[in-house]
Design a protein around this motif. Structure first.
Motif, PDB file in Angstrom:
ATOM      1  N   ASP A  37      18.701 -11.475  59.994  1.00  0.00           N
ATOM      2  CA  ASP A  37      17.440 -11.572  60.737  1.00  0.00           C
ATOM      3  C   ASP A  37      17.449 -10.991  61.971  1.00  0.00           C
ATOM      4  O   ASP A  37      18.221 -11.012  62.860  1.00  0.00           O
ATOM      5  CB  ASP A  37      16.923 -13.280  60.804  1.00  0.00           C
ATOM      6  CG  ASP A  37      15.844 -13.418  61.681  1.00  0.00           C
ATOM      7  OD1 ASP A  37      14.659 -13.300  61.185  1.00  0.00           O
ATOM      8  OD2 ASP A  37      15.797 -13.673  62.950  1.00  0.00           O
ATOM      9  N   GLU A  38      16.392  -9.929  62.238  1.00  0.00           N
ATOM     10  CA  GLU A  38      16.370  -9.260  63.521  1.00  0.00           C
ATOM     11  C   GLU A  38      16.582  -9.985  64.581  1.00  0.00           C
ATOM     12  O   GLU A  38      17.370  -9.733  65.714  1.00  0.00           O
ATOM     13  CB  GLU A  38      15.341  -8.272  63.634  1.00  0.00           C
ATOM     14  CG  GLU A  38      15.153  -7.563  64.966  1.00  0.00           C
ATOM     15  CD  GLU A  38      13.976  -6.542  65.062  1.00  0.00           C
ATOM     16  OE1 GLU A  38      13.717  -5.864  65.924  1.00  0.00           O
ATOM     17  OE2 GLU A  38      13.081  -6.665  64.226  1.00  0.00           O
ATOM     18  N   ALA A  39      15.753 -11.105  64.957  1.00  0.00           N
ATOM     19  CA  ALA A  39      16.082 -12.087  66.127  1.00  0.00           C
ATOM     20  C   ALA A  39      17.293 -12.562  66.291  1.00  0.00           C
ATOM     21  O   ALA A  39      17.854 -12.656  67.344  1.00  0.00           O
ATOM     22  CB  ALA A  39      14.956 -13.098  65.870  1.00  0.00           C
ATOM     23  N   ASP A  40      18.043 -12.946  65.080  1.00  0.00           N
ATOM     24  CA  ASP A  40      19.369 -13.442  65.189  1.00  0.00           C
ATOM     25  C   ASP A  40      20.324 -12.277  65.443  1.00  0.00           C
ATOM     26  O   ASP A  40      21.370 -12.624  66.476  1.00  0.00           O
ATOM     27  CB  ASP A  40      20.001 -13.870  63.733  1.00  0.00           C
ATOM     28  CG  ASP A  40      19.097 -15.366  63.383  1.00  0.00           C
ATOM     29  OD1 ASP A  40      18.568 -15.924  64.288  1.00  0.00           O
ATOM     30  OD2 ASP A  40      19.228 -15.540  62.211  1.00  0.00           O
ATOM     31  N   VAL A  41      20.196 -11.127  65.320  1.00  0.00           N
ATOM     32  CA  VAL A  41      21.011  -9.981  65.454  1.00  0.00           C
ATOM     33  C   VAL A  41      20.759  -9.681  67.043  1.00  0.00           C
ATOM     34  O   VAL A  41      21.919  -9.869  67.712  1.00  0.00           O
ATOM     35  CB  VAL A  41      20.681  -8.797  64.981  1.00  0.00           C
ATOM     36  CG1 VAL A  41      21.668  -7.445  65.393  1.00  0.00           C
ATOM     37  CG2 VAL A  41      20.988  -9.017  63.264  1.00  0.00           C
ATOM     38  N   ILE A  42      19.550  -9.555  67.524  1.00  0.00           N
ATOM     39  CA  ILE A  42      19.401  -9.562  69.052  1.00  0.00           C
ATOM     40  C   ILE A  42      19.897 -10.780  69.800  1.00  0.00           C
ATOM     41  O   ILE A  42      20.433 -10.320  70.836  1.00  0.00           O
ATOM     42  CB  ILE A  42      17.752  -9.485  69.352  1.00  0.00           C
ATOM     43  CG1 ILE A  42      17.409  -8.124  68.548  1.00  0.00           C
ATOM     44  CG2 ILE A  42      17.422  -9.492  70.689  1.00  0.00           C
ATOM     45  CD1 ILE A  42      15.896  -7.940  68.686  1.00  0.00           C
ATOM     46  N   ALA A  43      19.929 -11.850  69.357  1.00  0.00           N
ATOM     47  CA  ALA A  43      20.421 -13.025  69.873  1.00  0.00           C
ATOM     48  C   ALA A  43      21.896 -13.083  70.077  1.00  0.00           C
ATOM     49  O   ALA A  43      22.252 -13.601  71.190  1.00  0.00           O
ATOM     50  CB  ALA A  43      19.952 -14.114  69.451  1.00  0.00           C
ATOM     51  N   THR A  44      22.591 -12.271  69.514  1.00  0.00           N
ATOM     52  CA  THR A  44      24.029 -12.177  69.637  1.00  0.00           C
ATOM     53  C   THR A  44      24.435 -11.423  70.928  1.00  0.00           C
ATOM     54  O   THR A  44      25.470 -11.595  71.442  1.00  0.00           O
ATOM     55  CB  THR A  44      24.903 -11.490  68.483  1.00  0.00           C
ATOM     56  OG1 THR A  44      24.212 -10.117  68.340  1.00  0.00           O
ATOM     57  CG2 THR A  44      24.371 -12.202  67.172  1.00  0.00           C
ATOM     58  N   GLU A  45      23.156 -10.683  71.408  1.00  0.00           N
ATOM     59  CA  GLU A  45      23.597  -9.840  72.891  1.00  0.00           C
ATOM     60  C   GLU A  45      24.793  -9.090  72.688  1.00  0.00           C
ATOM     61  O   GLU A  45      25.342  -8.582  73.768  1.00  0.00           O
ATOM     62  CB  GLU A  45      23.550 -10.823  73.973  1.00  0.00           C
ATOM     63  CG  GLU A  45      22.290 -11.515  74.159  1.00  0.00           C
ATOM     64  CD  GLU A  45      22.342 -12.652  75.292  1.00  0.00           C
ATOM     65  OE1 GLU A  45      23.521 -12.903  75.729  1.00  0.00           O
ATOM     66  OE2 GLU A  45      21.112 -12.789  75.757  1.00  0.00           O
ATOM     67  N   GLY A  46      25.185  -8.620  71.376  1.00  0.00           N
ATOM     68  CA  GLY A  46      26.172  -7.476  71.368  1.00  0.00           C
ATOM     69  C   GLY A  46      27.559  -8.232  71.605  1.00  0.00           C
ATOM     70  O   GLY A  46      28.585  -7.682  71.567  1.00  0.00           O
ATOM     71  N   ASP A  47      27.725  -9.595  71.515  1.00  0.00           N
ATOM     72  CA  ASP A  47      29.001 -10.329  71.597  1.00  0.00           C
ATOM     73  C   ASP A  47      29.586 -10.205  70.275  1.00  0.00           C
ATOM     74  O   ASP A  47      29.153 -10.527  69.235  1.00  0.00           O
ATOM     75  CB  ASP A  47      28.728 -11.807  72.180  1.00  0.00           C
ATOM     76  CG  ASP A  47      30.051 -12.664  71.945  1.00  0.00           C
ATOM     77  OD1 ASP A  47      30.322 -13.219  70.985  1.00  0.00           O
ATOM     78  OD2 ASP A  47      30.717 -12.475  73.009  1.00  0.00           O
ATOM     79  N   ARG A  48      30.890  -9.808  70.151  1.00  0.00           N
ATOM     80  CA  ARG A  48      31.291  -9.445  68.766  1.00  0.00           C
ATOM     81  C   ARG A  48      31.599 -10.886  68.081  1.00  0.00           C
ATOM     82  O   ARG A  48      31.446 -10.815  66.984  1.00  0.00           O
ATOM     83  CB  ARG A  48      32.506  -8.723  69.155  1.00  0.00           C
ATOM     84  CG  ARG A  48      33.149  -8.374  67.502  1.00  0.00           C
ATOM     85  CD  ARG A  48      34.372  -7.483  67.696  1.00  0.00           C
ATOM     86  NE  ARG A  48      34.958  -7.278  66.358  1.00  0.00           N
ATOM     87  CZ  ARG A  48      35.472  -6.101  65.671  1.00  0.00           C
ATOM     88  NH1 ARG A  48      34.961  -5.059  66.342  1.00  0.00           N
ATOM     89  NH2 ARG A  48      35.954  -5.909  64.678  1.00  0.00           N
ATOM     90  N   LEU A  49      32.090 -11.940  68.669  1.00  0.00           N
ATOM     91  CA  LEU A  49      32.431 -13.053  68.105  1.00  0.00           C
ATOM     92  C   LEU A  49      30.949 -13.749  67.411  1.00  0.00           C
ATOM     93  O   LEU A  49      31.038 -14.205  66.502  1.00  0.00           O
ATOM     94  CB  LEU A  49      32.884 -14.105  69.038  1.00  0.00           C
ATOM     95  CG  LEU A  49      33.494 -15.425  68.598  1.00  0.00           C
ATOM     96  CD1 LEU A  49      34.384 -15.089  67.482  1.00  0.00           C
ATOM     97  CD2 LEU A  49      34.326 -16.242  69.407  1.00  0.00           C
ATOM     98  N   ALA A  50      30.097 -13.569  68.398  1.00  0.00           N
ATOM     99  CA  ALA A  50      28.637 -14.263  67.890  1.00  0.00           C
ATOM    100  C   ALA A  50      28.106 -13.271  66.581  1.00  0.00           C
ATOM    101  O   ALA A  50      27.741 -13.952  65.700  1.00  0.00           O
ATOM    102  CB  ALA A  50      27.589 -14.018  68.947  1.00  0.00           C
ATOM    103  N   PHE A  51      28.283 -12.111  66.673  1.00  0.00           N
ATOM    104  CA  PHE A  51      27.909 -11.220  65.558  1.00  0.00           C
ATOM    105  C   PHE A  51      28.815 -11.377  64.333  1.00  0.00           C
ATOM    106  O   PHE A  51      28.225 -11.422  63.367  1.00  0.00           O
ATOM    107  CB  PHE A  51      28.131  -9.661  65.941  1.00  0.00           C
ATOM    108  CG  PHE A  51      27.179  -8.533  64.962  1.00  0.00           C
ATOM    109  CD1 PHE A  51      25.966  -8.994  64.563  1.00  0.00           C
ATOM    110  CD2 PHE A  51      28.209  -7.674  64.336  1.00  0.00           C
ATOM    111  CE1 PHE A  51      25.470  -8.083  64.109  1.00  0.00           C
ATOM    112  CE2 PHE A  51      27.840  -6.940  63.458  1.00  0.00           C
ATOM    113  CZ  PHE A  51      26.258  -7.038  63.170  1.00  0.00           C
ATOM    114  N   HIS A  52      30.124 -11.528  64.462  1.00  0.00           N
ATOM    115  CA  HIS A  52      30.788 -11.985  63.454  1.00  0.00           C
ATOM    116  C   HIS A  52      30.595 -13.276  62.772  1.00  0.00           C
ATOM    117  O   HIS A  52      30.567 -13.278  61.431  1.00  0.00           O
ATOM    118  CB  HIS A  52      32.356 -12.026  64.036  1.00  0.00           C
ATOM    119  CG  HIS A  52      33.311 -12.612  63.014  1.00  0.00           C
ATOM    120  ND1 HIS A  52      33.730 -13.651  62.623  1.00  0.00           N
ATOM    121  CD2 HIS A  52      34.292 -11.638  62.240  1.00  0.00           C
ATOM    122  CE1 HIS A  52      34.552 -13.702  61.793  1.00  0.00           C
ATOM    123  NE2 HIS A  52      35.190 -12.406  61.380  1.00  0.00           N
ATOM    124  N   GLY A  53      30.276 -14.051  63.678  1.00  0.00           N
ATOM    125  CA  GLY A  53      29.776 -15.557  62.952  1.00  0.00           C
ATOM    126  C   GLY A  53      28.623 -15.315  62.302  1.00  0.00           C
ATOM    127  O   GLY A  53      28.430 -15.990  61.226  1.00  0.00           O
TER     128      GLY A  53
END
Length: 69
Positions: free
Chosen positions: A25-41
């Motif tokens: 989901d685009e909003a979920d990807v944006i919400a990670t704000e480029g944090d690798r751990l958040a994106f990994h999750g």
């Protein structure tokens, strides 16, 4: 490409991430704000699998990225 480059230019990389993982989901990807751990999750929750699979997905994506404009 190095993750620090990706995180500094996260907005430019969001469309590239969505091309690679259209099920995200685009909003979920944006919400990670480029944090690798958040994106990994996010990858792990969306695609299933374990930490190693998510790490491999991200590493493969990073190898194919061109620098953001």
């Amino acid at each position: 490409m190095d993750w620090s480059d990706v995180s500094r230019n996260w907005v430019a990389h969001v469309p590239r991430a969505l091309d690679r993982w259209p099920q995200l989901d685009e909003a979920d990807v944006i919400a990670t704000e480029g944090d690798r751990l958040a994106f990994h999750g996010l990858i792990r929750r969306t695609l299933g699998g374990d930490d190693l699979a998510a790490d491999a997905e991200i590493a493969e994506w990073l190898e194919g990225l061109e620098p953001a404009d």
